[in-house]
Design a protein around this motif. Structure first.
Motif, PDB file in Angstrom:
ATOM      1  N   LEU A   1      41.780  96.920   0.816  1.00 17.62           N
ATOM      2  CA  LEU A   1      43.071  97.549   0.522  1.00 17.62           C
ATOM      3  C   LEU A   1      43.860  96.746  -0.497  1.00 17.62           C
ATOM      4  CD1 LEU A   1      44.041  98.700   4.114  1.00 17.62           C
ATOM      5  CD2 LEU A   1      43.597 100.193   2.149  1.00 17.62           C
ATOM      6  N   ALA A   2      43.715  95.420  -0.481  1.00 23.31           N
ATOM      7  CA  ALA A   2      44.399  94.589  -1.475  1.00 23.31           C
ATOM      8  C   ALA A   2      43.860  94.829  -2.873  1.00 23.31           C
ATOM      9  CB  ALA A   2      44.249  93.113  -1.105  1.00 23.31           C
ATOM     10  N   LEU A   3      42.624  95.322  -2.962  1.00 20.23           N
ATOM     11  CA  LEU A   3      41.975  95.460  -4.259  1.00 20.23           C
ATOM     12  C   LEU A   3      42.011  96.883  -4.817  1.00 20.23           C
ATOM     13  CD1 LEU A   3      38.824  93.226  -3.607  1.00 20.23           C
ATOM     14  CD2 LEU A   3      40.903  92.617  -4.879  1.00 20.23           C
ATOM     15  N   VAL A   4      41.961  97.902  -3.964  1.00 19.56           N
ATOM     16  CA  VAL A   4      41.723  99.249  -4.462  1.00 19.56           C
ATOM     17  C   VAL A   4      42.887  99.778  -5.294  1.00 19.56           C
ATOM     18  CG1 VAL A   4      42.614 100.473  -2.420  1.00 19.56           C
ATOM     19  CG2 VAL A   4      40.855 101.538  -3.853  1.00 19.56           C
ATOM     20  N   LEU A   5      44.105  99.433  -4.964  1.00 21.54           N
ATOM     21  CA  LEU A   5      45.245  99.928  -5.734  1.00 21.54           C
ATOM     22  C   LEU A   5      45.916  98.785  -6.489  1.00 21.54           C
ATOM     23  CD1 LEU A   5      47.794 102.610  -4.592  1.00 21.54           C
ATOM     24  CD2 LEU A   5      48.520 100.649  -5.944  1.00 21.54           C
ATOM     25  N   GLN A   6      46.359  97.768  -5.779  1.00 15.97           N
ATOM     26  CA  GLN A   6      47.067  96.675  -6.439  1.00 15.97           C
ATOM     27  C   GLN A   6      46.127  95.809  -7.279  1.00 15.97           C
ATOM     28  OE1 GLN A   6      48.710  95.667  -2.633  1.00 15.97           O
ATOM     29  NE2 GLN A   6      50.805  95.962  -3.354  1.00 15.97           N
ATOM     30  N   GLY A   7      44.914  95.573  -6.763  1.00 13.16           N
ATOM     31  CA  GLY A   7      43.951  94.798  -7.529  1.00 13.16           C
ATOM     32  C   GLY A   7      43.518  95.517  -8.795  1.00 13.16           C
TER      33      GLY A   7
ATOM     34  N   ARG B   1      43.819  96.516 -14.682  1.00 11.67           N
ATOM     35  CA  ARG B   1      44.178  97.424 -15.775  1.00 11.67           C
ATOM     36  C   ARG B   1      45.351  96.887 -16.603  1.00 11.67           C
ATOM     37  NH1 ARG B   1      40.430 100.410 -17.810  1.00 11.67           N
ATOM     38  NH2 ARG B   1      39.060 101.186 -16.190  1.00 11.67           N
ATOM     39  N   LEU B   2      46.305  96.248 -15.962  1.00 16.44           N
ATOM     40  CA  LEU B   2      47.423  95.671 -16.706  1.00 16.44           C
ATOM     41  C   LEU B   2      46.917  94.676 -17.750  1.00 16.44           C
ATOM     42  CD1 LEU B   2      49.957  94.952 -13.806  1.00 16.44           C
ATOM     43  CD2 LEU B   2      50.137  96.759 -15.523  1.00 16.44           C
ATOM     44  N   LEU B   3      45.983  93.829 -17.345  1.00 20.47           N
ATOM     45  CA  LEU B   3      45.489  92.785 -18.237  1.00 20.47           C
ATOM     46  C   LEU B   3      44.535  93.339 -19.291  1.00 20.47           C
ATOM     47  CD1 LEU B   3      44.894  90.027 -15.552  1.00 20.47           C
ATOM     48  CD2 LEU B   3      46.606  89.954 -17.376  1.00 20.47           C
ATOM     49  N   HIS B   4      43.658  94.252 -18.902  1.00 18.52           N
ATOM     50  CA  HIS B   4      42.630  94.744 -19.818  1.00 18.52           C
ATOM     51  C   HIS B   4      43.102  95.928 -20.648  1.00 18.52           C
ATOM     52  CE1 HIS B   4      39.064  92.384 -18.644  1.00 18.52           C
ATOM     53  NE2 HIS B   4      39.594  92.377 -17.428  1.00 18.52           N
ATOM     54  N   THR B   5      43.608  96.958 -19.986  1.00 17.57           N
ATOM     55  CA  THR B   5      43.911  98.212 -20.668  1.00 17.57           C
ATOM     56  C   THR B   5      45.243  98.168 -21.399  1.00 17.57           C
ATOM     57  OG1 THR B   5      42.727  99.355 -18.896  1.00 17.57           O
ATOM     58  CG2 THR B   5      44.098 100.709 -20.344  1.00 17.57           C
TER      59      THR B   5
ATOM     60  N   PRO C   1      56.058  86.879 -31.385  1.00 17.55           N
ATOM     61  CA  PRO C   1      55.592  87.965 -32.249  1.00 17.55           C
ATOM     62  C   PRO C   1      54.197  88.420 -31.819  1.00 17.55           C
ATOM     63  CG  PRO C   1      56.611  86.245 -33.568  1.00 17.55           C
ATOM     64  CD  PRO C   1      56.512  85.711 -32.151  1.00 17.55           C
ATOM     65  N   PHE C   2      54.003  89.730 -31.773  1.00 17.99           N
ATOM     66  CA  PHE C   2      52.791  90.382 -31.308  1.00 17.99           C
ATOM     67  C   PHE C   2      52.622  90.258 -29.787  1.00 17.99           C
ATOM     68  CE2 PHE C   2      51.882  88.930 -35.677  1.00 17.99           C
ATOM     69  CZ  PHE C   2      51.872  90.174 -36.285  1.00 17.99           C
ATOM     70  N   GLY C   3      53.643  89.795 -29.090  1.00 12.63           N
ATOM     71  CA  GLY C   3      53.611  89.738 -27.648  1.00 12.63           C
ATOM     72  C   GLY C   3      53.766  91.120 -27.043  1.00 12.63           C
ATOM     73  N   ARG C   4      53.271  91.266 -25.785  1.00 12.49           N
ATOM     74  CA  ARG C   4      53.309  92.556 -25.100  1.00 12.49           C
ATOM     75  C   ARG C   4      53.928  92.394 -23.721  1.00 12.49           C
ATOM     76  NH1 ARG C   4      49.294  89.874 -27.121  1.00 12.49           N
ATOM     77  NH2 ARG C   4      47.661  90.470 -25.630  1.00 12.49           N
ATOM     78  N   LEU C   5      54.888  93.225 -23.416  1.00 16.69           N
ATOM     79  CA  LEU C   5      55.442  93.312 -22.069  1.00 16.69           C
ATOM     80  C   LEU C   5      54.937  94.603 -21.454  1.00 16.69           C
ATOM     81  CD1 LEU C   5      59.054  92.622 -20.858  1.00 16.69           C
ATOM     82  CD2 LEU C   5      57.860  94.687 -20.153  1.00 16.69           C
ATOM     83  N   VAL C   6      54.271  94.484 -20.293  1.00 17.62           N
ATOM     84  CA  VAL C   6      53.761  95.663 -19.597  1.00 17.62           C
ATOM     85  C   VAL C   6      54.635  95.895 -18.371  1.00 17.62           C
ATOM     86  CG1 VAL C   6      51.764  96.804 -18.599  1.00 17.62           C
ATOM     87  CG2 VAL C   6      51.433  95.035 -20.350  1.00 17.62           C
TER      88      VAL C   6
ATOM     89  N   GLU D   1      35.006 101.279 -11.650  1.00 15.89           N
ATOM     90  CA  GLU D   1      34.402 100.160 -12.374  1.00 15.89           C
ATOM     91  C   GLU D   1      35.154  98.851 -12.145  1.00 15.89           C
ATOM     92  OE1 GLU D   1      34.076 101.520 -16.388  1.00 15.89           O
ATOM     93  OE2 GLU D   1      32.655 103.110 -15.869  1.00 15.89           O
ATOM     94  N   PRO D   2      36.486  98.822 -12.304  1.00 18.38           N
ATOM     95  CA  PRO D   2      37.186  97.577 -11.982  1.00 18.38           C
ATOM     96  C   PRO D   2      37.048  97.169 -10.523  1.00 18.38           C
ATOM     97  CG  PRO D   2      38.607  99.033 -13.243  1.00 18.38           C
ATOM     98  CD  PRO D   2      37.400  99.820 -12.876  1.00 18.38           C
ATOM     99  N   LEU D   3      37.059  98.158  -9.617  1.00 22.29           N
ATOM    100  CA  LEU D   3      36.980  97.839  -8.193  1.00 22.29           C
ATOM    101  C   LEU D   3      35.659  97.153  -7.864  1.00 22.29           C
ATOM    102  CD1 LEU D   3      38.259  97.962  -5.399  1.00 22.29           C
ATOM    103  CD2 LEU D   3      37.265 100.250  -5.127  1.00 22.29           C
ATOM    104  N   GLN D   4      34.581  97.626  -8.443  1.00 22.57           N
ATOM    105  CA  GLN D   4      33.292  96.984  -8.183  1.00 22.57           C
ATOM    106  C   GLN D   4      33.285  95.549  -8.695  1.00 22.57           C
ATOM    107  OE1 GLN D   4      31.079  98.370  -6.151  1.00 22.57           O
ATOM    108  NE2 GLN D   4      32.624  99.999  -6.042  1.00 22.57           N
ATOM    109  N   GLU D   5      33.910  95.318  -9.844  1.00 24.30           N
ATOM    110  CA  GLU D   5      34.009  93.944 -10.351  1.00 24.30           C
ATOM    111  C   GLU D   5      34.859  93.083  -9.422  1.00 24.30           C
ATOM    112  OE1 GLU D   5      35.649  91.412 -14.183  1.00 24.30           O
ATOM    113  OE2 GLU D   5      35.259  93.556 -14.410  1.00 24.30           O
ATOM    114  N   LEU D   6      35.953  93.631  -8.919  1.00 26.44           N
ATOM    115  CA  LEU D   6      36.825  92.880  -8.017  1.00 26.44           C
ATOM    116  C   LEU D   6      36.109  92.559  -6.710  1.00 26.44           C
ATOM    117  CD1 LEU D   6      40.135  94.863  -8.611  1.00 26.44           C
ATOM    118  CD2 LEU D   6      39.561  92.605  -9.501  1.00 26.44           C
ATOM    119  N   PHE D   7      35.340  93.507  -6.188  1.00 23.76           N
ATOM    120  CA  PHE D   7      34.528  93.222  -4.994  1.00 23.76           C
ATOM    121  C   PHE D   7      33.566  92.069  -5.270  1.00 23.76           C
ATOM    122  CE2 PHE D   7      34.793  97.829  -3.194  1.00 23.76           C
ATOM    123  CZ  PHE D   7      35.928  97.497  -2.465  1.00 23.76           C
TER     124      PHE D   7
END
Length: 318
Positions: free
Chosen positions: A108-114, A119-123, A220-225, A267-273
């Motif tokens: 549960l810690a991984l499926v939504l928040q993980g 996605r925040l970091l990659h996408t 400069p070129f920084g990103r706030l998500v 795909e991310p969830l499998q990596e997190l597992f």
């Protein structure tokens, strides 16, 4: 079945422990006997009807469950509501098998928040090796995963913010290079924590002053998500001319947009597992409440006294 239902909008007091008819399985969906239900900060918006999607009354909150299917599989699933219950139905393409060695709470810690942190970091941020990353609310469900992933993916410096010394200590234990308390001088604190340099990436879910100060701390070129607004206060700082003048970017993210493309979750969830099983990632389960005390879980999360993932146990009486 026992469930939590809301029949009026409001705070934790509107969460009622009631008997409801069991959900009916329909084509393309599977019935899950819930062993643990996840609690998210977004659930507090659901009860207030202040979330991105409207809440239609009466409603059973809860966007994620772990449990068993009729054929005996241990699964974790994303649901469009209805998770705070003994039984829930989920779309087949949003149900994921839990590997041996992963607990319900970790899943549960991984499926939504993980997956959100991934996605925040990659996408959204497109983190590059060596860049500095600020993780606000670093002891929370998304934050605890984001700190660890940022380090794993090569961030040059991870700066965490958290409201108490205990939470800041946890963030450092998870890999943060520096952990600070947010304040009116947050911009200066962030730059100081980054060795006197503006920061490259900020993951922000507080809103208001924290958003505004974080934006001003970007290089400069920084990103706030931005992926939340826990303060219930909007930013006053977004000016397209100033964004252009500083070559700064502001990106919004909501995991709901991935529901129509399940592979972007699977795909991310499998990596997190895998990272969890390899000992690289430590999902933090910070509290467990009986289903009947869902209101207590909401009060705790609103009071900023929790860390990591909160879960509800439908099998446990209050």
């Amino acid at each position: 079945m026992k469930a939590i239902q809301i029949s009026a909008y409001g705070g934790p007091e509107v969460l009622r422990y009631v008997d409801l008819p069991e959900p009916v399985e329909r084509p393309g969906h599977t019935l899950i006997r819930v062993t643990r239900a996840g609690v998210n900060y977004a659930d507090t918006h659901t009860t207030e009807n202040t979330y991105l999607t409207p809440t239609r009354l009466p409603a059973v909150p809860g966007g994620e469950v772990a449990g068993t299917t009729p054929d005996g599989r241990r699964v974790v699933a994303l649901v469009p509501g209805g998770g705070y219950a003994e039984l829930a139905t989920a779309r087949d393409d949003l149900i994921f098998d839990i590997p041996d060695g992963i607990t319900d709470g970790q899943a549960l810690a991984l499926v939504l928040q993980g997956v959100t942190a991934w996605r925040l970091l990659h996408t959204s941020a497109h983190l590059a090796a060596g860049e500095s990353v600020v993780v606000h609310a670093a002891a929370g469900g998304v934050g605890t995963v984001a700190v660890q992933l940022a380090k794993h993916y090569g961030a040059g410096r991870v700066i965490a913010t958290a409201s108490t010394a205990e939470k800041r200590k946890l963030a450092e234990e998870l890999g943060a290079d520096s952990a600070i308390e947010a304040g009116d001088d947050l911009k200066d604190r962030l730059i100081e924590a980054n060795g006197g340099r503006p920061v490259d990436v900020v993951l922000e879910m507080v809103g208001g002053t924290v958003f505004d100060q974080s934006l001003r701390a970007l290089a400069p070129f920084g990103r706030l998500v931005t992926f939340g607004q826990a303060s219930r206060t909007a930013s006053k700082a977004i000016d397209p001319v100033k964004l252009m003048a500083a070559s700064r970017g502001v990106i919004g993210f909501w995991l709901g947009h991935c529901f129509g493309r399940p592979a972007t979750i699977a795909e991310p969830l499998q990596e997190l597992f895998r990272l969890t099983l390899d000992g690289v990632l430590r999902p933090v389960v910070g509290g467990e409440y009986p289903l009947s005390d869902a209101a207590g879980a909401h009060r705790a999360i609103l009071g900023r006294g929790t860390v990591g993932k909160l879960v509800l146990d439908p099998q446990e009486a209050s």
